[in-house]
Write a protein that holds these residues in place. Structure first.
Motif, short mmCIF file in Angstrom:
data_model
loop_
_atom_site.label_atom_id
_atom_site.label_comp_id
_atom_site.label_asym_id
_atom_site.label_seq_id
_atom_site.Cartn_x
_atom_site.Cartn_y
_atom_site.Cartn_z
N ALA A 85 4.90 -14.14 3.65
CA ALA A 85 4.60 -12.78 4.09
C ALA A 85 5.43 -11.79 3.29
O ALA A 85 6.50 -12.12 2.77
CB ALA A 85 4.89 -12.64 5.58
N VAL A 86 4.94 -10.57 3.15
CA VAL A 86 5.60 -9.56 2.33
C VAL A 86 6.02 -8.40 3.22
O VAL A 86 5.25 -7.90 4.03
CB VAL A 86 4.66 -9.06 1.21
N LEU A 87 7.29 -8.00 3.06
CA LEU A 87 7.87 -6.86 3.79
C LEU A 87 7.77 -5.62 2.92
O LEU A 87 8.19 -5.64 1.75
CB LEU A 87 9.33 -7.14 4.15
N ILE A 88 7.20 -4.55 3.44
CA ILE A 88 6.98 -3.32 2.67
C ILE A 88 7.65 -2.16 3.39
O ILE A 88 7.43 -1.94 4.58
CB ILE A 88 5.47 -3.04 2.50
N PHE A 89 8.52 -1.41 2.65
CA PHE A 89 9.14 -0.17 3.14
C PHE A 89 8.56 1.00 2.34
O PHE A 89 8.45 0.92 1.11
CB PHE A 89 10.66 -0.20 2.94
N ILE A 90 8.22 2.08 3.03
CA ILE A 90 7.70 3.27 2.36
C ILE A 90 8.45 4.48 2.89
O ILE A 90 8.49 4.71 4.10
CB ILE A 90 6.19 3.43 2.60
N ALA A 91 9.07 5.23 1.97
CA ALA A 91 9.78 6.46 2.32
C ALA A 91 9.12 7.62 1.59
O ALA A 91 9.08 7.65 0.36
CB ALA A 91 11.26 6.35 1.96
N LEU A 136 6.87 4.21 -7.32
CA LEU A 136 6.46 5.47 -6.71
C LEU A 136 4.95 5.45 -6.49
O LEU A 136 4.19 5.05 -7.37
CB LEU A 136 6.84 6.65 -7.61
N VAL A 137 4.52 5.87 -5.31
CA VAL A 137 3.11 5.84 -4.95
C VAL A 137 2.76 7.13 -4.21
O VAL A 137 3.63 7.94 -3.87
CB VAL A 137 2.79 4.62 -4.05
N GLN A 138 1.48 7.28 -3.95
CA GLN A 138 0.98 8.35 -3.11
C GLN A 138 0.69 7.77 -1.73
O GLN A 138 -0.14 6.86 -1.59
CB GLN A 138 -0.29 8.97 -3.71
N TRP A 157 -2.97 3.14 5.50
CA TRP A 157 -1.91 4.14 5.35
C TRP A 157 -1.55 4.39 3.88
O TRP A 157 -1.04 5.42 3.54
CB TRP A 157 -0.68 3.67 6.11
N LEU A 158 -1.87 3.41 3.05
CA LEU A 158 -1.50 3.49 1.64
C LEU A 158 -2.76 3.29 0.81
O LEU A 158 -3.20 2.16 0.60
CB LEU A 158 -0.47 2.40 1.31
N PRO A 159 -3.41 4.36 0.37
CA PRO A 159 -4.70 4.26 -0.32
C PRO A 159 -4.55 3.71 -1.73
O PRO A 159 -4.62 4.46 -2.70
CB PRO A 159 -5.20 5.71 -0.31
N MET A 160 -4.34 2.43 -1.85
CA MET A 160 -4.22 1.79 -3.15
C MET A 160 -4.49 0.30 -2.97
O MET A 160 -4.34 -0.24 -1.87
CB MET A 160 -2.81 2.00 -3.74
N PRO A 161 -4.94 -0.41 -4.01
CA PRO A 161 -5.16 -1.86 -3.90
C PRO A 161 -3.85 -2.55 -3.53
O PRO A 161 -2.85 -2.39 -4.22
CB PRO A 161 -5.66 -2.26 -5.30
N ILE A 162 -3.85 -3.31 -2.46
CA ILE A 162 -2.61 -3.92 -1.96
C ILE A 162 -2.39 -5.32 -2.51
O ILE A 162 -1.26 -5.81 -2.57
CB ILE A 162 -2.64 -3.95 -0.42
N GLU A 163 -3.50 -6.01 -2.94
CA GLU A 163 -3.34 -7.40 -3.36
C GLU A 163 -2.43 -7.55 -4.59
O GLU A 163 -1.57 -8.44 -4.61
CB GLU A 163 -4.72 -8.02 -3.65
N ASP A 175 0.85 -10.68 6.04
CA ASP A 175 0.94 -12.13 5.97
C ASP A 175 0.21 -12.66 4.73
O ASP A 175 -0.28 -11.91 3.89
CB ASP A 175 0.41 -12.77 7.26
N ALA A 176 0.14 -14.00 4.63
CA ALA A 176 -0.41 -14.63 3.44
C ALA A 176 -1.88 -14.29 3.23
O ALA A 176 -2.38 -14.31 2.11
CB ALA A 176 -0.23 -16.15 3.53
N SER A 177 -2.60 -13.97 4.31
CA SER A 177 -4.02 -13.65 4.18
C SER A 177 -4.25 -12.17 3.87
O SER A 177 -5.39 -11.74 3.79
CB SER A 177 -4.74 -14.01 5.47
N GLY A 178 -3.20 -11.40 3.71
CA GLY A 178 -3.35 -9.98 3.42
C GLY A 178 -3.51 -9.13 4.66
O GLY A 178 -3.81 -7.95 4.57
#
Length: 854
Positions: free
Chosen positions: A201-207, A170-172, A145-151, A123-126
């Motif tokens: 809000a932001v929708l994130i897909f990770i494959a 592409l990410v780890q 689940w995703l070890p990286m800065p999300i902001e 959501d908007a607050s992260g």
């Protein structure tokens, strides 16, 4: 005759001089040959290095294309979901887990069908407000689940949404290379959903690109053993590619064409060197023995010729060992040279093509090669793509690199790129077609529709848009599995295509929704005839292994230019007409009409108002008393929900319950009704029951047993005093699931009543098979009942059935004293209706109960 004087010393001196000259000449030739062998060795190593370098660069390009195609597909998928008005409502304006997960809008199919291990909504607050990990609903933050800065990712996704784009990279993820796609939730093209102020809000897909998936991806592009290695673990001498954004390093196994070249040519060069060495030794022996200058010169000439032949053979071997074939043409573009690799690669005979024009063999989409050579061949690194028919009759594609030979013609190489071109075409095809059915997808359908609209259809020859949704398809997936559902969708696709002409379009836009674009329909009657054929075709049985499946379809119709001339409007109007067809009983069709839009807007407004009503406490409960007929004592009360709408006044459940069931609001509404009724009944005497109606939708989702148990614990109500009223539709959806839930409710100690008994065709079998405690006779049988006869025999039979099964029988809708007397005559247990008491609020029912117990 003059005597000839010959000095023997001079002869000996000449002989020695000739011998020295021969030896010196032989030494010089040997040194020259040695230098030539060294030069050839250097050239071979250089050529091998260049071949390996070029192969590595080609492979790097292929890997980058493969990864970019994966990112593009992921971005397109997340964009389809994020730019959807319903997703904006259910995941941004509020977080409706039931809509997203239980109804499979953003549920486990994203993992099982599309391979996305991680699905998150931030959501908007992260804060992560919705997450599905490997198809399971879990409370996991994307940062864990995703070890990286999300902001920064969220900011970039929202910025991209302004331009209608999605973000991919592409990410780890969890120690594995993965493709991440993100997009801000927006209302899309739905005009009825308004975007709210502030960050979306932001929708994130990770494959995850697991090792097996990377290997398979690499093989599709001709890359062997594609793998990810740590940044510090790059093996020396192994080709690698550093991914952007520090996503890691990929390595692969190279074919090393240069190494293969050296393996083939070096032994030949060594053999040639040995031969030349032997020849030099023989010549030296002969020169020493004969000491003749002519023999020495002849031997040197022979050695030079042999060296030239070997040199030509060596370079010919180098050319033939390469993966490309070499060509030369004269100024008239007639072939003057074709390497032997031409025969191997093309399957043609090179000797037959010598002297023929290049245009006779090669075809370019840029016109005749003769014209292209004149305009472009003088440029450095000139390249043109051509096609030709190989010896097997198949069309092959090659890339020609061209260099001009001033005054003589042109030469270059030809590389076969057929597989590369086919891979690109396959990617382009998948981007515009449904992977399951092969039909056009939403993107292709949109392009086709816009193209047809540019042709300006007329009222006499309109463009028809048909929106088709399958009825009763969900039970196929639920009962027989997704494989059976996919089989049905494929068969439906073929049946739809069989009803159309070749220039019409069938598209699958998701799930069990299809779109048809049909041109040149002369009249509405012809459209209706097409709809009848479509429905009749879909209604034919589907044979799946040992099962025979029947489904139907609902169709919405919009036409251009009568309804709209814009693609978006035409699609929306067809969807509105489809909604009307479903609301009209399904298995039918409806043409779009202007008032439909107003009804849709009104219904959506009512839906929005209902959401606020549940939050703002606009709902209220009335209670209708139920009396024992024998002694006229109060037996209990039925909770009836009402909605005090701020503008429309008091609304009955028949107005808003269907909306609640369709939108998923039935769960919070039912929770409120159940809790409010149980809390009120907790203060009543122990012998007074409270009855609450349940929707069939609650049996399909919502963890009903756990919800009822939680309400009983919180309110402190004795479970034996709670009666849950069910209709026959509960059992129709899935008998096995319904029976398990009912047994769970009985284990809590509550009573179960069958409501509206007598209106279903199989109620008798349900009474015998399911754990009911009572039944309520539908008011349609009571309406014609009086003491002198009427429907008394039917009522008597129902009462007798209830007694035989040890069930409490309650009559609904008692409005006259004659009806009550008739019910007493047949020994019915209980009754309720306006004659006995109208529904009343909580205060009034409390006063009534207090008066009855004094």
């Amino acid at each position: 005759m003059e005597k000839l004087n010959i000095d023997p010393k001079s002869l000996l001196k000449g002989k020695v001089s000739n011998l020295s000259t021969a030896r010196a000449y032989l030494l010089a030739c040997s040194l020259l040959l040695l230098a030539m062998f060294l030069l050839v060795g250097v050239l071979l190593v250089s050529i091998a290095a260049h071949l390996n370098h070029d192969a590595g660069e080609h492979t790097r390009i292929d890997i980058e294309n493969a990864l970019q195609s994966v990112e593009k597909v992921a971005a397109s998928t997340v964009k389809d979901y994020a730019f959807w008005g319903d997703a904006y409502i259910h995941l941004h304006q509020q977080v409706d887990v039931d809509w997203a997960f239980a109804r499979q809008n953003l549920g486990s199919t994203l993992f099982t069908d599309l391979g996305f291990e991680g699905v998150f909504v931030v959501d908007a607050s992260g804060r992560t407000v919705y997450s599905v990990i490997e198809g399971q609903l879990q409370a996991v933050a994307v940062q864990d689940w995703l070890p990286m800065p999300i902001e920064p990712l969220l900011a970039q996704a929202r910025e991209a949404a302004v331009n209608g784009q999605a973000l991919s990279r592409l990410v780890q993820a969890d120690g594995t290379l993965a493709v991440l796609a993100a997009a801000a939730l927006t209302p899309g093209i739905d005009p009825n959903v308004k975007a709210e102020a502030g960050p979306a809000a932001v929708l994130i897909f990770i494959a995850k690109l697991a090792p097996q998936r990377l290997v398979a991806l690499g093989q599709e592009f001709g890359v062997q053993d594609l793998r990810v290695v740590p940044a510090g673990g790059v093996a020396a001498g192994v080709l690698s590619l550093s991914l952007r954004d520090n996503a890691g390093v990929v390595q692969w196994t190279s074919d090393d064409p240069g190494h293969q070249l050296l393996v083939l040519v070096v032994p030949l060069v060594i053999v040639a060197g040995l031969i030349f060495t032997l020849m030099a030794w023989v010549i030296q022996r002969r020169s020493t023995a004969a000491a003749r200058v002519m023999d020495s010169n002849y031997a040197t000439l022979q050695a030079s010729r042999a060296a030239l032949a070997v040199s030509e053979e060596r370079f010919r071997d180098v050319a033939e060992a390469a993966s490309d074939w070499i060509w030369e043409v004269d100024t008239q573009l007639r072939f003057t040279y074709l390497s032997e690799r031409f025969d191997v690669i093309t399957g043609l005979v090179g000797a037959k093509w010598l002297g023929l024009a290049a245009d006779d063999l090669l075809t370019s989409d840029q016109g005749l090669l003769s014209a292209w050579f004149k305009d472009h061949a003088r440029r450095p690194n000139a390249i043109v793509q051509c096609s030709y028919l190989c010896g097997g009759g198949e069309l092959r594609i090659c890339r020609l690199s061209v260099r001009e030979i001033p005054g003589q013609g042109y030469r270059g190489t030809a590389s076969d790129i057929t597989e590369e071109v086919e891979a690109r075409r396959r990617i382009e095809y998948l981007s515009q077609h449904d992977a399951l059915t092969g039909l056009a997808n939403r993107t292709r359908m949109q392009e086709f529709l816009e193209g047809k609209l540019k042709a300006v259809p007329t009222l006499e020859r309109p463009l028809v848009m048909l929106s088709i949704d399958l009825d009763r398809f969900k039970p196929v997936n639920d009962l027989l599995g997704h494989a059976a559902g996919d089989d049905v969708l494929n068969q439906v696709s073929r049946r739809l295509q069989g009803c159309l002409r070749g220039d019409d379009l069938v598209a699958r836009i998701g799930g069990d929704e299809f779109m048809l674009v049909v041109a040149d329909m002369s009249s509405p009657l012809e459209v209706e005839s097409l709809c009848r054929r479509l429905i009749d075709g879909i209604e034919q049985p589907f044979y799946l292994a040992e099962h025979e499946v029947f489904i139907s379809a609902s169709i919405g119709i919009a036409m251009a230019p009568a309804d709209a001339i814009q693609a978006e409007e035409l699609l929306r109007y067809a969807d509105i007409a489809l909604y009307e067809a479903k609301d009209g009983g399904r298995n039918t069709w409806r043409f779009y009409a202007g008032d439909m839009n107003a009804r849709i807007i009104e219904r959506r407004q009512l839906e929005a108002d209902l959401r606020q009503a549940i939050k703002n406490g606009e709902l209220r409960l009335d209670y209708q008393p139920r009396y024992r007929i024998e002694d006229k004592r109060l037996a209990g009360a039925e909770a009836l929900v009402r909605w005090q709408h701020p503008r429309r006044g008091l609304l009955g459940p028949d107005v808003f319950i269907p909306i609640a069931e369709e939108t998923g609001l039935i769960l919070p509404l039912s929770n409120w009704v159940l809790y409010t009724a149980c809390r009120a009944a907790a203060g009543w005497p122990e012998e007074v029951m409270i009855s609450v109606n349940l929707s069939s939708t609650e049996f399909q989702r919502g963890h009903l047993v756990a919800r009822v148990k939680a309400v009983l614990v919180e309110t402190g109500l004795n479970p034996a005093r709670l009666e849950l009223e069910l209709t026959e539709s509960v059992m129709l959806n899935d008998e096995k699931v319904a029976l398990n839930i009912m047994q769970g409710l009985k284990a809590l100690g509550v009573r179960l009543l069958m409501d509206d008994f007598g209106t279903g065709y199989s109620s008798l079998s349900y009474l015998r098979s399911f754990p009911f405690d009572g039944l309520k006779i539908d008011r349609s049988f009571i309406r014609g009942l009086n003491a002198s006869g009427g429907d008394q025999s039917i009522i008597q039979a129902i009462v007798g059935l209830g007694r035989a099964l040890s069930l409490t029988v309650t009559a609904e809708g008692v409005e006259t004293i004659d009806q009550l007397k008739a019910l007493k005559d047949v020994q019915c247990d209980e009754a309720q209706g306006f004659y006995l008491s109208v529904p009343m609020n909580a205060q009034a029912i409390g006063e009534l109960i207090a008066g009855c117990t004094d």
